[in-house]
Design a protein around this motif. Structure first.
Motif, PDB file in Angstrom:
ATOM      1  N   ILE A  32      43.631   9.519  16.178  1.00 39.17           N
ATOM      2  CA  ILE A  32      44.229  10.392  15.167  1.00 39.17           C
ATOM      3  C   ILE A  32      43.179  11.137  14.330  1.00 39.17           C
ATOM      4  O   ILE A  32      43.489  11.657  13.272  1.00 39.17           O
ATOM      5  CB  ILE A  32      45.200   9.597  14.252  1.00 39.17           C
ATOM      6  N   THR A  33      41.949  11.196  14.848  1.00 40.54           N
ATOM      7  CA  THR A  33      40.870  11.905  14.155  1.00 40.54           C
ATOM      8  C   THR A  33      40.431  13.093  15.004  1.00 40.54           C
ATOM      9  O   THR A  33      40.203  12.938  16.211  1.00 40.54           O
ATOM     10  CB  THR A  33      39.672  10.960  13.901  1.00 40.54           C
ATOM     11  N   PRO A  34      40.316  14.269  14.406  1.00 40.18           N
ATOM     12  CA  PRO A  34      39.923  15.463  15.181  1.00 40.18           C
ATOM     13  C   PRO A  34      38.594  15.258  15.905  1.00 40.18           C
ATOM     14  O   PRO A  34      37.656  14.666  15.356  1.00 40.18           O
ATOM     15  CB  PRO A  34      39.788  16.557  14.120  1.00 40.18           C
ATOM     16  N   ASP A  35      38.525  15.767  17.130  1.00 39.76           N
ATOM     17  CA  ASP A  35      37.313  15.621  17.945  1.00 39.76           C
ATOM     18  C   ASP A  35      36.076  16.208  17.268  1.00 39.76           C
ATOM     19  O   ASP A  35      34.978  15.672  17.406  1.00 39.76           O
ATOM     20  CB  ASP A  35      37.501  16.295  19.312  1.00 39.76           C
ATOM     21  N   HIS A  36      36.254  17.318  16.519  1.00 42.92           N
ATOM     22  CA  HIS A  36      35.092  17.978  15.907  1.00 42.92           C
ATOM     23  C   HIS A  36      34.382  17.088  14.882  1.00 42.92           C
ATOM     24  O   HIS A  36      33.263  17.372  14.488  1.00 42.92           O
ATOM     25  CB  HIS A  36      35.493  19.302  15.259  1.00 42.92           C
ATOM     26  N   MET A  37      35.022  15.998  14.476  1.00 48.25           N
ATOM     27  CA  MET A  37      34.393  15.089  13.505  1.00 48.25           C
ATOM     28  C   MET A  37      33.449  14.099  14.172  1.00 48.25           C
ATOM     29  O   MET A  37      32.795  13.318  13.484  1.00 48.25           O
ATOM     30  CB  MET A  37      35.449  14.350  12.694  1.00 48.25           C
ATOM     31  N   GLY A  38      33.366  14.107  15.500  1.00 49.51           N
ATOM     32  CA  GLY A  38      32.445  13.215  16.194  1.00 49.51           C
ATOM     33  C   GLY A  38      32.656  11.758  15.837  1.00 49.51           C
ATOM     34  O   GLY A  38      31.703  10.989  15.739  1.00 49.51           O
ATOM     35  N   PHE A  39      33.893  11.352  15.656  1.00 53.49           N
ATOM     36  CA  PHE A  39      34.236  10.018  15.170  1.00 53.49           C
ATOM     37  C   PHE A  39      34.091   8.983  16.279  1.00 53.49           C
ATOM     38  O   PHE A  39      34.714   9.093  17.325  1.00 53.49           O
ATOM     39  CB  PHE A  39      35.678  10.035  14.657  1.00 53.49           C
TER      40      PHE A  39
END
Length: 162
Positions: A32-39
């Motif tokens: 549930i975290t956007p890919d662009h955040m590199g999580f």
């Protein structure tokens, strides 16, 4: 030094048990975290159900070009009702995130209340006005869609309250 609050509430067509099973597993955060955040979760306990005192570590890019470690502690848990995560190491001076579940007829209202303080004093206040608040909105809008898809695949619906 200013503190800020960010609120989101969603109505999820799921049982409290189903929703709790999903949100109480740290490994689902990546879903549930956007890919662009590199999580990426870096702790080895991400597959466990959360418990008070649990420490979860991540690598994350809260804004472009800035990568950091983020360590949170689960400080409060009431099964199928709420949990609180607090930043121990990370990009904010202060971060306190309440996740609250409220059953309502055949659905569950899920509320997120984040109290935070950006670093760098007045520069952090400017960053909040210009970037952070908007970024939090984008992240939670992404979460809305991701949770909607997750529960839709299981034959359940979802809608946003605020």
């Amino acid at each position: 030094m200013a503190f800020y609050q960010f609120h989101k509430a969603q109505i999820i067509n799921a049982t409290p048990d189903d929703l709790w099973d999903f949100i109480s597993s740290p490994s689902n955060l990546k879903l549930i975290t956007p890919d662009h955040m590199g999580f990426d979760i870096t702790s080895s306990n991400a597959e466990q159900k959360m418990y008070e005192g649990m420490i979860v570590s991540y690598k994350v890019s809260p804004f472009p070009g800035f990568n950091t470690n983020w360590v949170t502690e689960i400080t409060h848990v009431r099964d199928k009702e709420f949990f609180v995560d607090e930043q121990r190491i990370g990009p904010y001076t202060f971060w306190h995130h309440q996740h609250i579940l409220e059953p309502l007829d055949q659905v569950v209202v899920m509320k997120d209340i984040i109290t935070y303080q950006p670093p760098f004093g007045i520069l952090g206040a400017i960053a909040n006005r210009v970037y952070i608040r908007k970024a939090l909105n984008k992240i939670f809008n992404y979460r809305k869609k991701a949770i909607e898809e997750y529960f839709a695949e299981r034959g359940l619906g979802y809608m946003t309250l605020v």
